[in-house]
Design a protein around this motif. Structure first.
Motif, PDB file in Angstrom:
ATOM      1  N   ARG A  33     -12.132  -5.882  -4.081  1.00  0.00           N
ATOM      2  CA  ARG A  33     -10.877  -5.211  -4.474  1.00  0.00           C
ATOM      3  C   ARG A  33     -10.267  -4.397  -3.338  1.00  0.00           C
ATOM      4  O   ARG A  33      -9.129  -3.946  -3.452  1.00  0.00           O
ATOM      5  N   CYS A  34     -11.030  -4.159  -2.271  1.00  0.00           N
ATOM      6  CA  CYS A  34     -10.476  -3.469  -1.095  1.00  0.00           C
ATOM      7  C   CYS A  34      -9.765  -4.450  -0.157  1.00  0.00           C
ATOM      8  O   CYS A  34      -9.186  -4.043   0.848  1.00  0.00           O
ATOM      9  N   HIS A  35      -9.825  -5.726  -0.468  1.00  0.00           N
ATOM     10  CA  HIS A  35      -9.153  -6.739   0.359  1.00  0.00           C
ATOM     11  C   HIS A  35      -7.704  -6.939  -0.086  1.00  0.00           C
ATOM     12  O   HIS A  35      -7.410  -6.865  -1.277  1.00  0.00           O
ATOM     13  N   PRO A  36      -6.819  -7.217   0.858  1.00  0.00           N
ATOM     14  CA  PRO A  36      -5.422  -7.476   0.500  1.00  0.00           C
ATOM     15  C   PRO A  36      -5.247  -8.919   0.018  1.00  0.00           C
ATOM     16  O   PRO A  36      -6.118  -9.765   0.248  1.00  0.00           O
ATOM     17  N   ASP A  37      -4.133  -9.174  -0.642  1.00  0.00           N
ATOM     18  CA  ASP A  37      -3.788 -10.556  -0.989  1.00  0.00           C
ATOM     19  C   ASP A  37      -3.533 -11.371   0.278  1.00  0.00           C
ATOM     20  O   ASP A  37      -3.037 -10.843   1.281  1.00  0.00           O
ATOM     21  N   ALA A  90       9.915 -19.322   1.544  1.00  0.00           N
ATOM     22  CA  ALA A  90      10.008 -18.542   0.300  1.00  0.00           C
ATOM     23  C   ALA A  90       9.284 -19.247  -0.848  1.00  0.00           C
ATOM     24  O   ALA A  90       8.580 -18.612  -1.643  1.00  0.00           O
ATOM     25  N   ASP A  91       9.413 -20.563  -0.929  1.00  0.00           N
ATOM     26  CA  ASP A  91       8.743 -21.306  -2.001  1.00  0.00           C
ATOM     27  C   ASP A  91       7.228 -21.212  -1.882  1.00  0.00           C
ATOM     28  O   ASP A  91       6.528 -21.007  -2.876  1.00  0.00           O
ATOM     29  N   GLY A  92       6.739 -21.352  -0.665  1.00  0.00           N
ATOM     30  CA  GLY A  92       5.292 -21.273  -0.428  1.00  0.00           C
ATOM     31  C   GLY A  92       4.750 -19.889  -0.755  1.00  0.00           C
ATOM     32  O   GLY A  92       3.662 -19.765  -1.332  1.00  0.00           O
ATOM     33  N   ARG A  93       5.510 -18.849  -0.395  1.00  0.00           N
ATOM     34  CA  ARG A  93       5.068 -17.476  -0.698  1.00  0.00           C
ATOM     35  C   ARG A  93       5.028 -17.239  -2.204  1.00  0.00           C
ATOM     36  O   ARG A  93       4.099 -16.632  -2.724  1.00  0.00           O
ATOM     37  N   LEU A  94       6.058 -17.754  -2.884  1.00  0.00           N
ATOM     38  CA  LEU A  94       6.128 -17.581  -4.338  1.00  0.00           C
ATOM     39  C   LEU A  94       4.964 -18.303  -5.023  1.00  0.00           C
ATOM     40  O   LEU A  94       4.302 -17.753  -5.916  1.00  0.00           O
ATOM     41  N   ARG A  95       4.702 -19.507  -4.575  1.00  0.00           N
ATOM     42  CA  ARG A  95       3.596 -20.301  -5.142  1.00  0.00           C
ATOM     43  C   ARG A  95       2.272 -19.558  -4.948  1.00  0.00           C
ATOM     44  O   ARG A  95       1.480 -19.438  -5.882  1.00  0.00           O
ATOM     45  N   LEU A  96       2.045 -19.015  -3.752  1.00  0.00           N
ATOM     46  CA  LEU A  96       0.803 -18.291  -3.489  1.00  0.00           C
ATOM     47  C   LEU A  96       0.729 -17.007  -4.305  1.00  0.00           C
ATOM     48  O   LEU A  96      -0.339 -16.633  -4.811  1.00  0.00           O
ATOM     49  N   ALA A  97       1.860 -16.308  -4.454  1.00  0.00           N
ATOM     50  CA  ALA A  97       1.868 -15.073  -5.248  1.00  0.00           C
ATOM     51  C   ALA A  97       1.463 -15.368  -6.690  1.00  0.00           C
ATOM     52  O   ALA A  97       0.695 -14.622  -7.304  1.00  0.00           O
ATOM     53  N   GLU A  98       1.947 -16.495  -7.213  1.00  0.00           N
ATOM     54  CA  GLU A  98       1.591 -16.869  -8.584  1.00  0.00           C
ATOM     55  C   GLU A  98       0.100 -17.202  -8.707  1.00  0.00           C
ATOM     56  O   GLU A  98      -0.569 -16.767  -9.632  1.00  0.00           O
ATOM     57  N   LEU A  99      -0.408 -17.966  -7.737  1.00  0.00           N
ATOM     58  CA  LEU A  99      -1.828 -18.327  -7.762  1.00  0.00           C
ATOM     59  C   LEU A  99      -2.710 -17.095  -7.590  1.00  0.00           C
ATOM     60  O   LEU A  99      -3.731 -16.939  -8.268  1.00  0.00           O
ATOM     61  N   ASN A 100      -2.314 -16.190  -6.651  1.00  0.00           N
ATOM     62  CA  ASN A 100      -3.077 -14.953  -6.460  1.00  0.00           C
ATOM     63  C   ASN A 100      -3.132 -14.149  -7.759  1.00  0.00           C
ATOM     64  O   ASN A 100      -4.180 -13.596  -8.116  1.00  0.00           O
ATOM     65  N   ALA A 101      -1.999 -14.062  -8.453  1.00  0.00           N
ATOM     66  CA  ALA A 101      -1.953 -13.283  -9.703  1.00  0.00           C
ATOM     67  C   ALA A 101      -2.847 -13.907 -10.767  1.00  0.00           C
ATOM     68  O   ALA A 101      -3.566 -13.209 -11.489  1.00  0.00           O
ATOM     69  N   GLN A 102      -2.832 -15.230 -10.849  1.00  0.00           N
ATOM     70  CA  GLN A 102      -3.717 -15.911 -11.812  1.00  0.00           C
ATOM     71  C   GLN A 102      -5.180 -15.644 -11.479  1.00  0.00           C
ATOM     72  O   GLN A 102      -6.008 -15.418 -12.366  1.00  0.00           O
ATOM     73  N   TYR A 103      -5.493 -15.692 -10.188  1.00  0.00           N
ATOM     74  CA  TYR A 103      -6.883 -15.473  -9.749  1.00  0.00           C
ATOM     75  C   TYR A 103      -7.323 -14.045 -10.084  1.00  0.00           C
ATOM     76  O   TYR A 103      -8.394 -13.822 -10.641  1.00  0.00           O
ATOM     77  N   ARG A 104      -6.477 -13.059  -9.759  1.00  0.00           N
ATOM     78  CA  ARG A 104      -6.810 -11.651 -10.049  1.00  0.00           C
ATOM     79  C   ARG A 104      -7.022 -11.442 -11.542  1.00  0.00           C
ATOM     80  O   ARG A 104      -7.942 -10.746 -11.962  1.00  0.00           O
ATOM     81  N   ALA A 105      -6.141 -12.052 -12.339  1.00  0.00           N
ATOM     82  CA  ALA A 105      -6.241 -11.884 -13.799  1.00  0.00           C
ATOM     83  C   ALA A 105      -7.531 -12.519 -14.324  1.00  0.00           C
ATOM     84  O   ALA A 105      -8.169 -12.003 -15.230  1.00  0.00           O
ATOM     85  N   ARG A 106      -7.919 -13.627 -13.727  1.00  0.00           N
ATOM     86  CA  ARG A 106      -9.115 -14.320 -14.221  1.00  0.00           C
ATOM     87  C   ARG A 106     -10.402 -13.626 -13.795  1.00  0.00           C
ATOM     88  O   ARG A 106     -11.330 -13.482 -14.572  1.00  0.00           O
ATOM     89  N   PHE A 107     -10.475 -13.196 -12.509  1.00  0.00           N
ATOM     90  CA  PHE A 107     -11.758 -12.720 -11.978  1.00  0.00           C
ATOM     91  C   PHE A 107     -11.850 -11.198 -11.829  1.00  0.00           C
ATOM     92  O   PHE A 107     -12.944 -10.659 -11.648  1.00  0.00           O
ATOM     93  N   GLY A 108     -10.728 -10.485 -11.851  1.00  0.00           N
ATOM     94  CA  GLY A 108     -10.791  -9.029 -11.700  1.00  0.00           C
ATOM     95  C   GLY A 108     -10.941  -8.570 -10.261  1.00  0.00           C
ATOM     96  O   GLY A 108     -11.292  -7.419 -10.002  1.00  0.00           O
ATOM     97  N   PHE A 109     -10.717  -9.466  -9.328  1.00  0.00           N
ATOM     98  CA  PHE A 109     -10.652  -9.107  -7.897  1.00  0.00           C
ATOM     99  C   PHE A 109      -9.751 -10.118  -7.203  1.00  0.00           C
ATOM    100  O   PHE A 109      -9.457 -11.180  -7.774  1.00  0.00           O
ATOM    101  N   PRO A 110      -9.259  -9.789  -6.005  1.00  0.00           N
ATOM    102  CA  PRO A 110      -8.323 -10.706  -5.348  1.00  0.00           C
ATOM    103  C   PRO A 110      -9.034 -11.904  -4.715  1.00  0.00           C
ATOM    104  O   PRO A 110     -10.226 -11.846  -4.435  1.00  0.00           O
ATOM    105  N   PHE A 111      -8.273 -12.945  -4.491  1.00  0.00           N
ATOM    106  CA  PHE A 111      -8.791 -14.125  -3.790  1.00  0.00           C
ATOM    107  C   PHE A 111      -9.019 -13.766  -2.320  1.00  0.00           C
ATOM    108  O   PHE A 111      -8.100 -13.336  -1.629  1.00  0.00           O
ATOM    109  N   VAL A 112     -10.262 -13.919  -1.880  1.00  0.00           N
ATOM    110  CA  VAL A 112     -10.615 -13.601  -0.491  1.00  0.00           C
ATOM    111  C   VAL A 112     -11.102 -14.873   0.185  1.00  0.00           C
ATOM    112  O   VAL A 112     -11.921 -15.608  -0.375  1.00  0.00           O
ATOM    113  N   LEU A 113     -10.581 -15.124   1.364  1.00  0.00           N
ATOM    114  CA  LEU A 113     -10.926 -16.346   2.101  1.00  0.00           C
ATOM    115  C   LEU A 113     -10.932 -16.007   3.595  1.00  0.00           C
ATOM    116  O   LEU A 113     -10.072 -15.258   4.070  1.00  0.00           O
TER     117      LEU A 113
END
Lengths: 173, 173
Positions: free
Chosen positions: B65-69, B98-121
């Motif tokens: 959770r200390c990691h950024p999106d 802009a489309d790529g950023r929006l797509r990633l923002a949506e996926l990041n939000a889904q990931y955070r909602a599912r796991f309770g922490f951000p996607f880290v790679l």
């Protein structure tokens, strides 16, 4: 801020608000979020303290090492966290004369060399005459209990910061 | 930087240098200092990883959770840590449309909602086409292993950052 508000925060908001309850250790607030919902302020505080107590000794020492020196160069430069700046200034440490600053710098250095972490004190329960006196006293004490003593100060600081954050309407949390 | 140099650091210097090996978790470097002297880079890295592995699950989630999106608003605003800014920029995430950023923002939000922490790679092992693909793939996987997978990425990031810090003369550490 009431309990419902705290319990409704996503982890980003929670870490933004509570990330410095333990000085420069947002990891702790980020971990405490896992324990929601919280029943009240006491319950929230309990989870901060339980996390600290459950860390291995190196982690507890690590918490202390994230704290700045009292009346150190960061206070003079204004690069402390907002909370530390307020707490140290409130204890009169910004208005120490050159001699007082030098004396504290020497005592802080002796303390760091002896214990391997900086001297941490809840400055809001102290003042600029008590700080060097307490430091000099601890330097003469047996070292076995010092980690526990220092973590007690971390918790006092955390308690006061939590209460501040919830002060808008503390009765509700 | 050679081993002798690392082992000679006081905790303030050590945290200044190694404090962001684990993103925004200087507590971990501050704890690892307790384990000196280190015999080599591998030994130093081992202590970072051992500390992470020994944390309770809430603490491991806290690290994440200390990691950024990835490709989040902080990348655009330039408020990431220097290391993250370099890593995400190097993976081409700053030049997403802009489309790529929006797509990633949506996926990041889904990931955070599912796991309770951000996607880290570990962005240095990836690129701007692979990131959304990997995110979409993980969102379809069973969740039981995700904490372990994510901590594996934290360790890859830490390995690369440690190697960078010691690169001046890595053979000596």
């Amino acid at each position: 801020m009431d309990t419902e508000k705290v319990n409704s925060m996503d982890f980003g908001e929670f870490v933004d608000v509570f990330g410095n309850v333990t000085e420069r250790c947002p990891l702790i607030a980020a971990a405490v979020w896992s324990q929601r919902p919280f029943s009240d302020l006491e319950d929230l505080e309990k989870h901060f303290f339980a996390f600290i107590d459950a860390l291995p000794q190196s982690g507890q020492e690590g918490i202390l090492r994230c704290h700045p020196d009292l009346a150190g160069s960061e206070l003079q430069r204004g690069t402390l966290t907002a909370e530390s700046q307020r707490e140290q200034s409130g204890a009169g440490l910004r208005s120490l004369g050159a001699d007082g600053r030098l004396r504290l710098a020497e005592l802080n250095a002796q303390y760091r060399a002896r214990f391997g972490f900086p001297f941490v004190l809840a400055a809001r329960f102290s003042d600029r005459t008590a700080v060097p006196r307490e430091l000099a006293r601890l330097l003469l004490c047996p070292s076995a209990q010092e980690l526990r003593t220092a973590l007690g100060e971390v918790k006092k600081i955390g308690s006061l910061r939590l209460a501040d954050l919830l002060r808008a309407d503390p009765a509700k949390l």
